[in-house]
Every structure is written in structure tokens, then in C-alpha cells.
Design a protein around this motif. Structure first.
Motif, PDB file in Angstrom:
ATOM      1  N   MET A   1      17.793  -1.634  11.158  1.00 34.19           N
ATOM      2  CA  MET A   1      18.546  -2.513  10.262  1.00 34.19           C
ATOM      3  C   MET A   1      17.868  -1.912   8.859  1.00 34.19           C
ATOM      4  O   MET A   1      16.742  -1.931   8.727  1.00 34.19           O
ATOM      5  CB  MET A   1      18.281  -3.964  10.448  1.00 34.19           C
ATOM      6  CG  MET A   1      18.535  -4.828   9.319  1.00 34.19           C
ATOM      7  SD  MET A   1      18.127  -6.607   9.456  1.00 34.19           S
ATOM      8  CE  MET A   1      19.827  -7.070   9.891  1.00 34.19           C
ATOM      9  N   GLU A   2      18.674  -1.978   7.790  1.00 36.76           N
ATOM     10  CA  GLU A   2      18.150  -1.667   6.363  1.00 36.76           C
ATOM     11  C   GLU A   2      18.445  -2.537   5.510  1.00 36.76           C
ATOM     12  O   GLU A   2      19.798  -3.302   5.567  1.00 36.76           O
ATOM     13  CB  GLU A   2      18.659  -0.089   5.776  1.00 36.76           C
ATOM     14  CG  GLU A   2      18.028   0.943   6.552  1.00 36.76           C
ATOM     15  CD  GLU A   2      18.655   2.191   5.592  1.00 36.76           C
ATOM     16  OE1 GLU A   2      19.185   2.000   4.449  1.00 36.76           O
ATOM     17  OE2 GLU A   2      17.901   3.336   6.130  1.00 36.76           O
ATOM     18  N   THR A   4      18.875  -3.796   1.521  1.00 38.45           N
ATOM     19  CA  THR A   4      18.553  -3.201   0.074  1.00 38.45           C
ATOM     20  C   THR A   4      18.595  -4.342  -0.845  1.00 38.45           C
ATOM     21  O   THR A   4      19.590  -5.066  -0.880  1.00 38.45           O
ATOM     22  CB  THR A   4      19.502  -2.145  -0.177  1.00 38.45           C
ATOM     23  OG1 THR A   4      19.215  -1.112   0.610  1.00 38.45           O
ATOM     24  CG2 THR A   4      19.023  -1.668  -1.688  1.00 38.45           C
ATOM     25  N   THR A  13      14.893  -0.479  -0.653  1.00 38.09           N
ATOM     26  CA  THR A  13      15.310  -0.629   0.667  1.00 38.09           C
ATOM     27  C   THR A  13      14.131  -0.715   1.608  1.00 38.09           C
ATOM     28  O   THR A  13      13.120  -0.293   1.356  1.00 38.09           O
ATOM     29  CB  THR A  13      16.055   0.525   1.127  1.00 38.09           C
ATOM     30  OG1 THR A  13      17.296   0.806   0.219  1.00 38.09           O
ATOM     31  CG2 THR A  13      16.748   0.623   2.551  1.00 38.09           C
ATOM     32  N   LYS A  15      13.140  -1.494   5.872  1.00 38.19           N
ATOM     33  CA  LYS A  15      13.427  -1.191   7.280  1.00 38.19           C
ATOM     34  C   LYS A  15      12.692  -2.127   8.277  1.00 38.19           C
ATOM     35  O   LYS A  15      11.738  -1.823   8.741  1.00 38.19           O
ATOM     36  CB  LYS A  15      13.329   0.326   7.744  1.00 38.19           C
ATOM     37  CG  LYS A  15      14.378   1.014   7.045  1.00 38.19           C
ATOM     38  CD  LYS A  15      14.308   2.376   7.371  1.00 38.19           C
ATOM     39  CE  LYS A  15      15.567   3.343   6.987  1.00 38.19           C
ATOM     40  NZ  LYS A  15      15.405   4.937   7.721  1.00 38.19           N
ATOM     41  N   ASN A  17      11.282  -4.353  11.289  1.00 36.48           N
ATOM     42  CA  ASN A  17      11.299  -4.125  12.646  1.00 36.48           C
ATOM     43  C   ASN A  17      10.746  -5.608  13.364  1.00 36.48           C
ATOM     44  O   ASN A  17       9.765  -6.249  12.723  1.00 36.48           O
ATOM     45  CB  ASN A  17      10.829  -3.025  13.069  1.00 36.48           C
ATOM     46  CG  ASN A  17       9.507  -2.715  12.678  1.00 36.48           C
ATOM     47  OD1 ASN A  17       8.344  -3.516  13.169  1.00 36.48           O
ATOM     48  ND2 ASN A  17       9.274  -1.889  11.826  1.00 36.48           N
ATOM     49  N   ILE A  44       7.271  -1.948   5.752  1.00 33.78           N
ATOM     50  CA  ILE A  44       8.663  -1.880   5.913  1.00 33.78           C
ATOM     51  C   ILE A  44       9.401  -1.313   5.015  1.00 33.78           C
ATOM     52  O   ILE A  44      10.519  -1.029   4.938  1.00 33.78           O
ATOM     53  CB  ILE A  44       9.346  -2.988   6.347  1.00 33.78           C
ATOM     54  CG1 ILE A  44       9.325  -4.116   5.222  1.00 33.78           C
ATOM     55  CG2 ILE A  44       8.776  -3.778   7.585  1.00 33.78           C
ATOM     56  CD1 ILE A  44      10.290  -5.389   5.494  1.00 33.78           C
ATOM     57  N   THR A  46      11.032   1.750   2.437  1.00 37.51           N
ATOM     58  CA  THR A  46      11.270   3.129   2.760  1.00 37.51           C
ATOM     59  C   THR A  46      10.309   3.868   1.911  1.00 37.51           C
ATOM     60  O   THR A  46       9.991   3.339   0.738  1.00 37.51           O
ATOM     61  CB  THR A  46      12.670   3.543   2.637  1.00 37.51           C
ATOM     62  OG1 THR A  46      12.962   3.149   0.946  1.00 37.51           O
ATOM     63  CG2 THR A  46      13.665   2.675   3.449  1.00 37.51           C
TER      64      THR A  46
END
Length: 85
Positions: A1-2, A4, A13, A15, A17, A44, A46
Motif C-alpha cells: 500500500m502506498e 501519498t 509518499t 509505504k 507495513n 516508511i 519512499t
């Protein structure tokens, strides 16, 4: 899942987890909320958005808590839970 977010006009953005989220929750204490939030976001984000995120976190008091709230709301939305008797 991204995820932004546009923060002060800059797209950043993330990511998230499950492992990073669980570590964040486990690191929060009554006396320490800022450092766990900041560490979570830095884990997390980017790679191409690390520098803009660091600028925002370094220059805006409370930014990490505001940003982490938005990320978590998307990553781990509230469940609808009812109590049955």
C-alpha cells in the motif's frame, strides 16, 4: 500500500507495513510520542521523498504527529465494532 500526502504543497509518499506499524505502536510511551512517530515516518517514506520529509519534520513543531495521524488513518482505519449482549 502506498499513501501519498500533500504536505505544505509537497507530495510525499509512504509505504506503511504491518511490522513498521507494530513497532511504532510498541514504541509509544506516556512520555515519548514524538520520537516513535518520527522514526515510523522515516522508516516508511519512499527513498525519493526522504529529504523533503526531513525538511518538514525538522522545521515544523509537531509535524510528525500530524502526519502520522493521516498515514495511520489510511493504513489502519477504525473497525466498526458493536457490543452484543
Amino acid at each position: 500500500m502506498e499513501i501519498t500526502l500533500t504536505i505544505n504543497g509537497t507530495d510525499i509518499t509512504f509505504k506503511p507495513n504491518k511490522l513498521a506499524y507494530n513497532s511504532y505502536i510498541n514504541d509509544i510511551t506516556m512520555n515519548d510520542k514524538i520520537a516513535p512517530a518520527t522514526n515510523f515516518l522515516r522508516r516508511i517514506v519512499t527513498p525519493e521523498h526522504k529529504e523533503p520529509l526531513n525538511e518538514i519534520l525538522d522545521n515544523h513543531a509537531g509535524a510528525s504527529l500530524q502526519i502520522v495521524e493521516k498515514v495511520i488513518k489510511q493504513f489502519a482505519p477504525d473497525l466498526e465494532i458493536e457490543i452484543k449482549n
